[in-house]
Structure formats: C-alpha cells, structure tokens
Design a protein around this motif. Structure first.
Motif, PDB file in Angstrom:
ATOM      1  N   UNK A  95       0.832  -1.209   0.000  1.00 36.30           N
ATOM      2  CA  UNK A  95       0.000   0.000   0.000  1.00 36.30           C
ATOM      3  C   UNK A  95       0.864   1.255   0.000  1.00 36.30           C
ATOM      4  N   UNK A  96       1.859   1.244   0.864  1.00 37.68           N
ATOM      5  CA  UNK A  96       2.719   2.429   0.987  1.00 37.68           C
ATOM      6  C   UNK A  96       4.189   2.040   0.920  1.00 37.68           C
ATOM      7  N   UNK A 116       5.231   4.141  14.134  1.00 33.42           N
ATOM      8  CA  UNK A 116       6.227   3.144  14.518  1.00 33.42           C
ATOM      9  C   UNK A 116       5.641   1.722  14.394  1.00 33.42           C
ATOM     10  N   UNK A 117       4.382   1.548  14.794  1.00 39.74           N
ATOM     11  CA  UNK A 117       3.742   0.234  14.638  1.00 39.74           C
ATOM     12  C   UNK A 117       3.473  -0.087  13.175  1.00 39.74           C
ATOM     13  N   UNK A 118       2.997   0.926  12.432  1.00 40.70           N
ATOM     14  CA  UNK A 118       2.685   0.698  11.013  1.00 40.70           C
ATOM     15  C   UNK A 118       3.966   0.342  10.254  1.00 40.70           C
ATOM     16  N   UNK A 119       5.035   1.025  10.622  1.00 45.62           N
ATOM     17  CA  UNK A 119       6.331   0.736   9.985  1.00 45.62           C
ATOM     18  C   UNK A 119       6.671  -0.753  10.147  1.00 45.62           C
ATOM     19  N   UNK A 167       6.627  -3.064   6.992  1.00 41.81           N
ATOM     20  CA  UNK A 167       8.013  -3.277   6.565  1.00 41.81           C
ATOM     21  C   UNK A 167       8.538  -2.145   5.689  1.00 41.81           C
ATOM     22  N   UNK A 168       8.108  -0.924   6.019  1.00 40.38           N
ATOM     23  CA  UNK A 168       8.584   0.249   5.260  1.00 40.38           C
ATOM     24  C   UNK A 168       9.211   1.215   6.265  1.00 40.38           C
ATOM     25  N   UNK A 206      16.015   2.807   0.568  1.00 41.00           N
ATOM     26  CA  UNK A 206      17.198   2.075   0.125  1.00 41.00           C
ATOM     27  C   UNK A 206      17.909   1.431   1.318  1.00 41.00           C
ATOM     28  N   UNK A 207      18.052   2.199   2.395  1.00 44.21           N
ATOM     29  CA  UNK A 207      18.753   1.673   3.574  1.00 44.21           C
ATOM     30  C   UNK A 207      17.987   0.490   4.163  1.00 44.21           C
ATOM     31  N   UNK A 208      16.670   0.607   4.199  1.00 46.24           N
ATOM     32  CA  UNK A 208      15.874  -0.487   4.779  1.00 46.24           C
ATOM     33  C   UNK A 208      15.984  -1.739   3.905  1.00 46.24           C
ATOM     34  N   UNK A 209      15.935  -1.533   2.574  1.00 44.88           N
ATOM     35  CA  UNK A 209      16.026  -2.700   1.688  1.00 44.88           C
ATOM     36  C   UNK A 209      17.390  -3.368   1.826  1.00 44.88           C
ATOM     37  N   UNK A 210      18.414  -2.516   2.058  1.00 45.31           N
ATOM     38  CA  UNK A 210      19.762  -3.071   2.210  1.00 45.31           C
ATOM     39  C   UNK A 210      19.961  -3.641   3.614  1.00 45.31           C
TER      40      UNK A 210
END
Ligand code: UDP
Length: 424
Positions: A99-100, A115-118, A122-123, A411-415
């Motif tokens: 969704x986001x 913080x919970x939605x994150x 997983x974004x 990018x940082x999260x994906x890495x």
C-alpha cells in the motif's frame, strides 16, 4: 502521512491547527505534483466527515474513528492511539499488499502510530516532530503548564524508532541529538517553505488596509502605522508582548495614537483558551482598546492581505520551532520583528529582512517596532530584504528534500542497514 491530532482540512491559526497543518498540506500537494500518491490519516472529529476525502488529485485524507468525535483535547489523545492504529489497520483490508512505500509521521502522537505501522508494513518511518517538549519546557510562558512526562517519554521512543528524523533547523537537529539521544546519522535538516504564489508583495496595500479597516470597524488609512500579530492565540505565542509594546510606543509618542493600529489575527488555542478574553482585558488595562482589533483566522488571499496591510508583523513567541508566519509576512514584503528563539533566527535574517529581539520586555519590543515601522529608510530596506529572504524558502524545495530522505530511507531499509534502536 499520519497526522493524528489535527486535520489537513482544518483552518490553521486556531485550536490545534497551525504550521503543522500547512506543512502537511503543502508538502503533500508538492509530492502529488511529482506523481507521488499521498494519503493522510487523521482522527475523525465530526460525523459530517466522510471516511475518505480528496484534498487534491493524488492526495487523500482518511478519517480514522478513534474515540468520540467531540470533547477530546490533544492532551487526551495518548489514550486513543491504539484505537487510531486499529482504525488504520482496518483501512488496510482490501488494499494492495504494498500500500505504501514510506510512513511519514507528524508530531509525537503520530510517531507512536507510525512506529507500529512501519513494523507491520516493513517500510521506513520518517518522523517530523514539529515541536519538542524538552525545548518547549525550557522556555515556557508565564503560567503555562510544562509538557507532561508521558510526552517526553513518547517522544524519546519515537526518536529511537524512526528510520529518519526530519528537523526544520540545525538547532532542532542538535536538540534531537543532544537532548533526545538521536543517532546523528538518522537526522536530516529540511527547511519548511512558503507559498510564494499566494504570499506576494505590493498588491494594493491601501486596498487591503481599507478592507481590513471595514472588517475591524475602524478605518485604517494609508499613513497609519499598522502592527500585526498572526497565529494561534496562546501564551506561548505571546501576543501580549505586542500589546505591551504598543502601549509603550504610545506612552513615548502620544502623537501616534490617532495613527497606530494593532491587528491580532487568529483564534484561541490549547491551554490559552481564555486568552482572547485576557488580551481584550489587557488592552483595556493598558488603555489601548482604541488601537487594537481582534480578527478571526483566515487563509489564502485574505491572510496575505493582513500581511500586506501591516508595516511590521510581530512574532514575539517564547518558543517557536520555525515560524511560518514570519516567512509568509516576509514573502509579502513586510518586515518581521521576532523573538530570537528557536527557528526564528533562521526564518528572519536579523537586520536584513527584519529585526530579532533578545527578550520579551515592552521596552525592547517598542524599540524594535519603532525602528522597523517608523524609520522609513530602514523599513524600505527591510521590506526589500524580506522578499529576498523569503524567496530562499519554498515548499517545492521542502518536498524535494523530503522525497530524497524517503528514498534513502527506503534504500537503507532494503539493504538491511536502517539505523534503529538508539537506547532510551
Ligand atoms: N494561519 C492561518 N490563518 C490565520 C493564522 C495563521 O492560516 O489566521 C497559518 C499561518 O499561515 C501559518 C500557520 O498558521 O502557516 C502558523 O504556523 P507557525 O509556524 O507560524 O506557527 P504554529 O502554529 O506552527 O505554532
């Protein structure tokens, strides 16, 4: 975007609606122009509001049911954060899996939800505090209650959890690191902007004065000296400082009485709900009722007219994370006299686009207002400098910098290298 406590559809300048609302709306509109779809979650505060409203093409406002629509103040909202988060998760049903790409939370209450939605989505979570309790508590107005411990702890948690923290000024970035223990690598400084299409100089100043005079019920002439305060009426914004300074100016220069006009534009807010009445009484006690007019909040062109009609706009706040009013006034070619607190030394270039005042005494403020409003040569110079200074800021740039921050957070999260977990 998450904006729990105040809606992007609300009129800023009264209640809980102010600079943050303008920030959320303007950055969302800029992002939509760039093809970035934005949905803003805010608490439903009236049964008239639809579940989803379109603010503009590409920008939706989702009204989340969390507690009764009326009767809850901002201070009650920590009790509704679970309900709010549950409401967002219910909205998620039936949406696309991705969704986001990013959650951007505004103010600490939204950070708690974000913080919970994150974690669920997983974004990355990008957070803008807008105000920080520790900074605010360090410079409270007289009689103003300090922000409670629960907020301080809540802010610390959000700072520790966010993938990126957006500060409006270098000073706010320093406070996030020094006072909240933020990892400096997560902090980005992004200046807010100003709508340079709406807030423009030199368009019929005399007409603006005539119209405002009719509204106030007291004519405002070409040669009058007009001082304006624009914003939420609350002790922290210190409109009382302007009234005291105006009384001091009249004591020094009685001949000014027939020409001095003080406009206070805005509505009551927060713990200062009684403040407009207090201000009216103060004006009476100071013997300046005849020069002061209280006008309701307004937007767009009507607000630009207030700035243009004024010789000087006063921003006497005790604490101010940035001060959008100062930028808007300057964009209209009106010099600003501001307290040298928080982000105001960034918003106002001292001696070039306005004057900064180090304290809140009537004497210092009368000195500065007299210089900026009555010294024609100085006023002309500051007015030109004001337009130039404001032009450096635009929502266009703010949105670009925010999008760059979103991109690097993604990018940082994906890495798998998203900096997280600063100890609280
Ligand atoms: N504002 C408005 N109408 C009013 C008074 C204020 O739209 O009558 C807006 C103003 O244009 C500005 C915001 O409210 O964008 C106030 O932002 P600022 O940063 O000055 O103060 P805050 O409310 O965030 O403390």
């Amino acid at each position: 975007m998450i904006s729990v406590h105040t809606s992007p559809l609300a009129q800023p300048g009264t209640g809980d609606a102010g600079g943050m609302n303008v920030y959320v709306v303007q950055t969302a509109l800029e992002m939509a122009k760039r093809g970035v779809e934005v949905e803003i979650f805010t608490r439903q505060t009236s049964s008239d509001l639809p579940p989803v409203a379109e603010l503009a093409p590409g920008v939706l406002v989702r009204h989340v049911v969390a507690g009764p629509f009326g009767g809850l103040g901002k201070e009650d909202l920590p009790s509704q954060l679970c309900a709010f988060t549950a409401g967002v998760l219910r909205d998620e049903a039936g949406q696309e899996p991705d969704w986001f790409d990013v959650v951007h939370s505004h103010y600490w209450l939204s950070g708690q939800v974000g913080w919970l939605l994150r974690d669920r989505w997983g974004v990355p979570l990008v957070h803008t505090a807008h105000t920080l309790a520790k900074v605010k508590n360090a410079s409270l107005a007289e009689g103003d209650a300090p922000e409670p411990l629960g907020r301080l702890v809540g802010e610390e948690q959000v700072v520790a959890e966010a993938d990126r923290l957006v500060a409006s000024t270098p000073g706010e970035a320093d406070a996030l690191v020094a006072e909240y223990g933020a990892d400096p690598d997560t902090v980005r400084t992004v200046a807010p902007g100003v709508d340079l299409q709406t807030f423009t100089p030199d368009l019929d100043r005399d007409g603006a004065r005539a119209r405002l005079g009719r509204e106030a019920g007291v004519p405002i002439g070409e040669d009058d000296v007009v001082l304006a305060f624009v914003g939420r009426i609350q002790p922290l914004k210190a409109p009382d400082v302007l009234l005291r300074a105006a009384a001091e100016m009249l004591a020094r220069r009685p001949e000014l009485r027939s020409r001095l006009r003080v406009l206070v534009v805005g509505g009551p807010s927060g713990s200062g709900l009684a403040q407009p009445r207090v201000l009216i009484e103060m004006a009476r006690d100071l013997g300046i009722t005849d020069v002061v007019s209280f006008l309701p909040p307004r937007s767009g062109e009507a607000l630009a007219e207030v700035y243009r009609a004024a010789d000087v706009v006063a921003v006497p706040s005790h604490s101010e994370s940035f001060g959008l009013v100062a930028l808007e006034a300057q964009a209209c070619g009106t010099p600003v006299v501001a307290a040298a607190v928080g982000g105001l030394p960034v918003a106002v270039a001292d001696g070039c686009s306005g004057l900064l005042v180090d304290d809140h005494s009537a004497r210092s403020w009368a000195d500065a207002l007299e210089r900026a409003a009555l010294d024609r040569e100085l006023r002309g110079r500051l007015a030109a400098g004001a337009v130039e200074h404001a032009a450096v800021f635009s929502w266009d740039r703010t949105a670009d910098a925010l999008l760059a921050t979103y991109s690097e957070a993604v990018t940082a999260r994906r890495a798998g290298s998203a900096p997280r977990g600063v100890a609280v």
